[in-house]
Design an enzyme around this catalytic site. Structure first.
Site, PDB file in Angstrom:
ATOM      1  N   CYS A 145       0.815  -1.216   0.000  1.00  0.00           N
ATOM      2  CA  CYS A 145       0.000   0.000   0.000  1.00  0.00           C
ATOM      3  C   CYS A 145       0.847   1.263   0.000  1.00  0.00           C
ATOM      4  O   CYS A 145       0.657   2.168  -0.828  1.00  0.00           O
ATOM      5  CB  CYS A 145      -0.958  -0.017   1.192  1.00  0.00           C
ATOM      6  SG  CYS A 145      -0.141  -0.069   2.809  1.00  0.00           S
ATOM      7  N   GLU A 202      -5.929   1.760  -4.015  1.00  0.00           N
ATOM      8  CA  GLU A 202      -5.145   1.155  -2.940  1.00  0.00           C
ATOM      9  C   GLU A 202      -4.570  -0.170  -3.425  1.00  0.00           C
ATOM     10  O   GLU A 202      -5.070  -0.782  -4.377  1.00  0.00           O
ATOM     11  CB  GLU A 202      -6.010   0.925  -1.701  1.00  0.00           C
ATOM     12  CG  GLU A 202      -7.205   0.024  -1.941  1.00  0.00           C
ATOM     13  CD  GLU A 202      -8.140  -0.065  -0.744  1.00  0.00           C
ATOM     14  OE1 GLU A 202      -7.643   0.017   0.392  1.00  0.00           O
ATOM     15  OE2 GLU A 202      -9.364  -0.216  -0.942  1.00  0.00           O
ATOM     16  N   HIS A 236      -2.165   1.035   6.974  1.00  0.00           N
ATOM     17  CA  HIS A 236      -2.613   1.012   5.579  1.00  0.00           C
ATOM     18  C   HIS A 236      -2.726   2.444   5.074  1.00  0.00           C
ATOM     19  O   HIS A 236      -2.851   3.390   5.863  1.00  0.00           O
ATOM     20  CB  HIS A 236      -3.969   0.302   5.474  1.00  0.00           C
ATOM     21  CG  HIS A 236      -4.447   0.088   4.069  1.00  0.00           C
ATOM     22  ND1 HIS A 236      -3.707  -0.606   3.124  1.00  0.00           N
ATOM     23  CD2 HIS A 236      -5.588   0.486   3.434  1.00  0.00           C
ATOM     24  CE1 HIS A 236      -4.385  -0.630   1.980  1.00  0.00           C
ATOM     25  NE2 HIS A 236      -5.518   0.027   2.140  1.00  0.00           N
TER      26      HIS A 236
END
Length: 324
Positions: A241, A297, A285
């Site tokens: 990510c 993402e 994240h």
């Protein structure tokens, strides 16, 4: 007849294999009496080599010995981090195994409680897909945990000492020194030239607050479909990510930190003022806003999703604008 094992098999393949912290060469050295050996080396060298050469060798070995002991101390920190990584992988494997068991129970209840029909098969497929999504989300969370451990390893790595120069090493003239420049004497300063400007950023993304933000979104979108690889930073080959967002902003000439939570940079942005290029940051994240209520993402693969503030129990840090 509904083939339950075939529906559950993809879940089973997502269970991470067991991880073991290795007993590397540094750990083996630490188990011995290396500090005592290091202390004895300078005296042995001085006895064998006399004069100026002996003094230089002694000085070099003493400094090298100090560095070796420092490396051994830091190796203990690295071993603890490796153990934490093994534990994190084990937890994820256990969680995904539980998810697979829940999937099996729901499928069995569905088949037993409903007549066999095309509708039952569709419902079974939906149940399997839902649990696979939960398992993939757990793997993403594991990636975030391992990413944080990687950052901590980087902190330890930064403390490792540089190797000492060998005895009698002579300082070399800088590569750009003119022929005949004496060692240690800097050459004349080169003429000052304008600093190269970064490549022009694109402004084709409607609503982007800056050209750099628009260029970062375009770069991120070019990586759609890239598989998830923990620690990956290469479009088409594998990305995690924060690797995706850092790489995308780098293409726009903007440098942001490597790990997810560290990318909470720039001014914080209210949810009703989001613009393309803003980052949604959790403590494990990160995703990039692309506009129209969507964000990009690194799932598996890199994909676009509706903007959200929840991510499998992670703490949400907020929305940030790196170019603000």
């Amino acid at each position: 007849m509904i083939d339950i094992p075939s529906l559950v098999a993809p879940l089973s393949r997502l269970v991470p294999g067991p991880a073991v912290a290795g007993d590397g060469p540094v750990a083996q050295l630490a188990a011995g009496d290396l500090p005592a050996l290091v202390d004895a080396l300078p005296a042995a060298a001085e006895a064998a080599v006399t004069g100026t050469a002996g003094t230089a060798v002694t000085r070099t070995l003493t400094e090298a010995g100090r560095r070796a002991v420092t490396v051994l101390d830091l190796s203990d920190d690295l071993e603890k981090l490796a153990d934490e990584a093994v534990t994190a992988v084990g937890r994820a494997a256990g969680d995904i195994t539980v998810i697979a068991g829940q999937c099996v129970r729901q499928l069995v209840a569905l088949v037993v409680g409903a007549p066999l029909s095309p509708a039952t098969a569709v419902a079974a497929g939906a149940v399997a897909a839902e649990h696979r999504g939960r398992a993939e989300a757990r793997l993403t969370a594991l990636g975030g945990e391992l990413e944080a451990l990687t950052a901590r390893i980087g902190v330890v790595d930064a403390q490792l000492p540089e190797p000492p120069a060998g005895p009698g090493a002579i300082e070399a003239a800088p590569p750009d020194a003119p022929a005949g420049s004496p060692p240690g004497v800097p050459p004349a300063e080169p003429p000052i030239t304008p600093e190269a400007a970064p490549a022009a950023a694109s402004a084709d993304i409607p609503g982007a607050p800056t050209p750099q933000a628009g260029a970062a979104v375009e770069a991120a979108q070019s990586a759609l479909g890239t598989p998830y690889v923990w620690g990956g930073t290469t479009p088409g080959a594998g990305m995690d990510c924060s690797g995706l967002t850092q790489w995308a902003y780098a293409q726009a000439g903007v440098d942001i930190p490597r790990t997810a939570d560290a990318q909470a940079v720039g001014p914080q942005v209210p949810a009703d003022q989001l613009a393309p290029g803003d980052l949604a940051v959790w403590d494990g994240h990160v995703a990039m806003i692309t506009g129209d209520g969507m964000m990009i993402e690194a799932g598996d693969p890199v994909q676009q999703s509706p903007v959200r503030t929840e991510n499998i129990g992670m703490g949400f840090l907020g929305f940030y604008r790196p170019t603000g």
